[in-house]
Design a protein around this motif. Structure first.
Motif: not given
Lengths: 243, 284
Positions: A87-90, B219-220, A133, B277, A127-130
Motif C-alpha cells: 500500500s501507499v502507507y507501506e 492485492d495484499r 493504482t 480498486f 494511503s490504503r490503496r496499492p
C-alpha cells in the motif's frame, strides 16, 4: 549560511571509465537550495549520483558535513516495481528503514510521522490503496513522502518534476521550500529557468565537462532578452536549455 | 467422510501427508515472492539443475539421502548464481539463458542417472516418491520447511523493500544483495525438499501454482502469503487422495490437483467483471 554542507575539491565524476565532469571544486552552504542545470547528457545526473555515493569518485575529494551524511537521493527514473502488492502507507513507511532496521516494530512516533508525511503530500485519502493504482504524479508525491520520513539533512533530487503537472509541481516545490526553512540542503536537477530564478538562490551549472556554482542572480535576469525571450544571461545556458 | 480419513490409516499416506504439509508451509510463501519478483522461470531452472547435482551424488553413493541432497543444493545454488551472472553479461535476456540452462541440466541429469541405474531410480528422481518417504527424508523435508519459515521471517522486511524498490534499499544502506542471496538459498532448499517428494519435474509446481492462484485473488502481500499456503495444503492433500483412490502416481496427481485449483481460481476471477480498486479521491 556559514558552514558548508558539501565540499568538492578537484572532483571528477563519470562511469564506465569515462570522465563526464572534471575538476569540480565548490562548496555548497548548509541549507541552500541549489538548482542543477545544463543540457541533457551534460552530466548532471552523473554528478548527483557521485555525490549520493552511487558512483565512485574518479578523482578529487568530497566532504560532507556530519549531519549531511544522512542523505536522501531521488533518482530520475523511479526503480519502483509498481505491481508489487504494497500500500501507499507501506511504501512511505520504507523511509523509516534506517530507524527501524530489520526487526523493530513501527512505533507510534514513526506511525505519526508517516501520517504527517502522507498529509503533507496530500496522499492521506489514498494511503490504503496499492501503489499500482497511483497516477504518475501521485507516485512522485509518495516518493517525496518517503523522503520526508528519511529525515535527511541533504536531499539530492534528479528531475523530480519531470512528467508531473503544475499543481503537483507546486505542492512538491513547497516541500522543498519547507526543507530550506529547516536548513536542509537541497540539490535539484531541473529545466524550468523561471522556477529556478524564483526559488533557488544558487545554480550548479553543468556544461562541457565543467561544473560550477554561481548565484542565480548572476545567471538569470528578470527581464527576458528581446532576441529569443530567454531569461538566461549567458549564451551557453540559452543553448543548453533551448528545449 | 470415510474417503477423506480412511487413506491416512496407512503409514505411507501419513508420511506423504506430513511431507505435503511441510512443503506447503515452506515452499508456497517462497513461491509468492518468486512470482512477484518475476522469477518463476528461475525456479524452473533451479529445480532442473538440482537433477544433475543429485545424480552425481547418486553415482558416488547410490540412493543416499545425504549425497543426493548435498549434490542438489550445490548444483541449485550454482545455477541460480550463474543464471544471474549470464543474464548480466550476455545479450540474451534472462529467460532465454534460463531456458538454455535447464534444458542442459535436465539432459545431463538424466544421462548421469542412467549411467548406473535401474529405471525405478530414474522414475524416482524425475517424479519423486512422496508415497515412500523414509523417516530421514521426512525429517529433512520438515527441517527445510522450518529453516525456510524462520529464514523468511528474518529476511521479510529487506526482501519486501528490495522487491518494491531495489535502488532505494541500496541507497538507504540496507542489505539488498544479502536479502536476494538469502532468498535464492531458501528457494534452492525448498526445491530440493520438493525434489525428494515430487521429483525434479514437479517440484516447482507446489511453489508456483498456489502463488499464482493467490495473486489472482488478492492485492495484499500478507493475504497472498496466507492464501498460497492454503491452496498448497488443499491442492497437495487433494492430490494424495486422488492418487490413493484412483491408484495413479502421487507426484503428478498432487501437481494436477494444484493446477486444477489454480484453473478454478482463474476461471472464477476471469468470469467476474473486472475488479477496480476503490479509487478514493483523485489527487493527482
Amino acid at each position: 549560511m556559514s558552514a558548508s554542507a558539501l565540499t568538492l575539491t578537484d572532483v571528477s565524476a563519470g562511469y564506465g571509465g569515462h570522465i563526464t565532469v572534471a575538476d569540480v571544486s565548490l562548496a555548497v552552504p548548509a541549507g541552500a537550495r541549489v538548482a542543477v542545470i545544463g543540457a541533457n547528457g551534460a552530466g548532471k545526473s552523473t554528478l548527483l549520483r557521485t555525490i549520493a555515493g552511487e558512483l565512485p569518485l574518479l578523482a578529487g575529494e568530497m566532504r560532507r558535513c556530519e549531519t549531511c551524511a544522512r542523505m536522501g537521493y531521488l533518482p530520475q527514473t523511479a526503480t519502483v516495481d509498481r505491481r508489487f502488492p504494497i500500500s501507499v502507507y507501506e511504501f512511505v513507511a520504507m523511509g523509516a528503514w534506517q530507524r527501524m532496521g530489520v526487526f523493530r516494530r513501527l512505533s507510534p512516533a514513526v506511525r505519526q510521522s508517516i501520517d504527517s508525511a502522507l498529509a503533507r503530500t496530500g496522499l492521506t485519502a489514498v494511503s490504503r490503496r496499492p501503489i499500482a493504482t497511483l497516477s504518475g504524479g501521485q507516485l512522485q508525491r509518495a516518493r517525496f513522502a518517503r523522503l520526508i520520513l528519511q529525515d535527511a539533512a541533504m536531499l539530492l533530487l534528479d528531475e523530480p518534476f519531470a512528467g508531473v503537472d503544475r499543481p503537483t509541481r507546486d505542492a512538491l516545490m513547497q516541500l522543498i521550500d519547507g526543507w530550506h526553512a529547516q536548513r536542509r540542503t537541497t540539490l535539484v536537477v531541473l529545466h524550468d529557468l523561471e522556477l529556478v530564478r524564483q526559488r533557488f538562490e544558487l545554480c550548479l551549472t553543468v556544461d562541457d565537462g565543467h561544473a560550477q556554482l554561481t548565484p542565480t542572480a548572476e545567471l538569470l535576469t528578470v527581464r527576458p532578452t528581446p532576441a529569443d525571450g530567454s531569461i538566461a544571461r549567458h549564451d551557453f545556458l540559452r543553448n543548453a536549455l533551448r528545449a | 467422510m470415510n474417503w477423506l480419513i480412511q487413506p491416512f490409516e496407512f503409514e505411507f499416506m501419513r508420511g506423504a501427508l506430513a511431507a505435503c504439509v511441510a512443503l506447503s508451509l515452506g515452499a508456497a510463501p517462497i513461491g509468492v515472492f518468486m512470482l512477484l519478483r518475476r522469477m518463476s522461470l528461475m525456479g524452473d531452472a533451479i529445480s532442473h539443475a538440482i537433477l544433475p547435482g543429485a545424480a552425481i551424488g547418486y553415482l558416488v553413493a547410490g540412493m543416499s539421502l545425504g549425497a543426493m541432497t548435498l549434490g542438489g543444493i550445490a548444483a541449485g545454488v550454482t545455477v541460480a548464481l550463474a543464471a544471474g551472472a549470464v543474464a548480466r553479461r550476455s545479450a540474451l535476456r534472462e529467460d532465454a539463458s534460463l531456458a538454455a540452462f535447464y534444458l542442459i541440466s535436465l539432459a545431463i541429469g538424466v544421462l548421469l542417472v542412467s549411467l548406473r541405474s535401474r529405471n525405478v531410480d530414474l522414475l524416482h528422481v524425475l517424479f519423486g516418491s512422496v508415497l515412500s518417504l523414509d523417516p530421514d527424508t521426512l525429517l529433512l523435508i520438515g527441517g527445510i520447511a522450518t529453516v525456510s519459515l524462520f529464514g523468511l521471517a528474518v529476511l521479510y522486511r529487506p526482501l519486501v523493500i528490495e522487491c518494491a524498490d531495489p535502488a532505494f534499499l541500496r541507497q538507504a544502506g540496507g542489505p539488498g544483495s544479502l536479502a536476494h542471496m538469502g532468498f535464492l538459498l531458501l528457494a534452492v532448499l525448498n526445491l530440493v525438499a520438493g525434489f525428494h517428494a515430487l521429483g525434479t519435474l514437479m517440484a516447482v509446481g507446489i511453489m508456483v501454482l498456489p502463488a499464482a492462484g493467490a495473486r489472482l485473488i488478492s492485492d495484499r502481500l500478507d493475504t497472498m502469503l496466507a492464501l498460497s499456503v492454503s491452496f498448497a495444503l488443499a491442492g497437495s492433500i487433494g492430490g494424495l487422495l486422488l492418487s490413493y483412490h484412483l491408484d495413479v502416481p502421487a507426484g503428478p496427481a498432487v501437481v494436477m490437483s494444484l493446477g486444477t485449483l489454480y484453473l478454478l481460481v482463474l476461471a472464477i476471477t476471469a468470469a467476474r467483471p473486472h475488479r477496480h480498486f476503490s479509487t478514493g479521491e483523485a489527487t493527482v
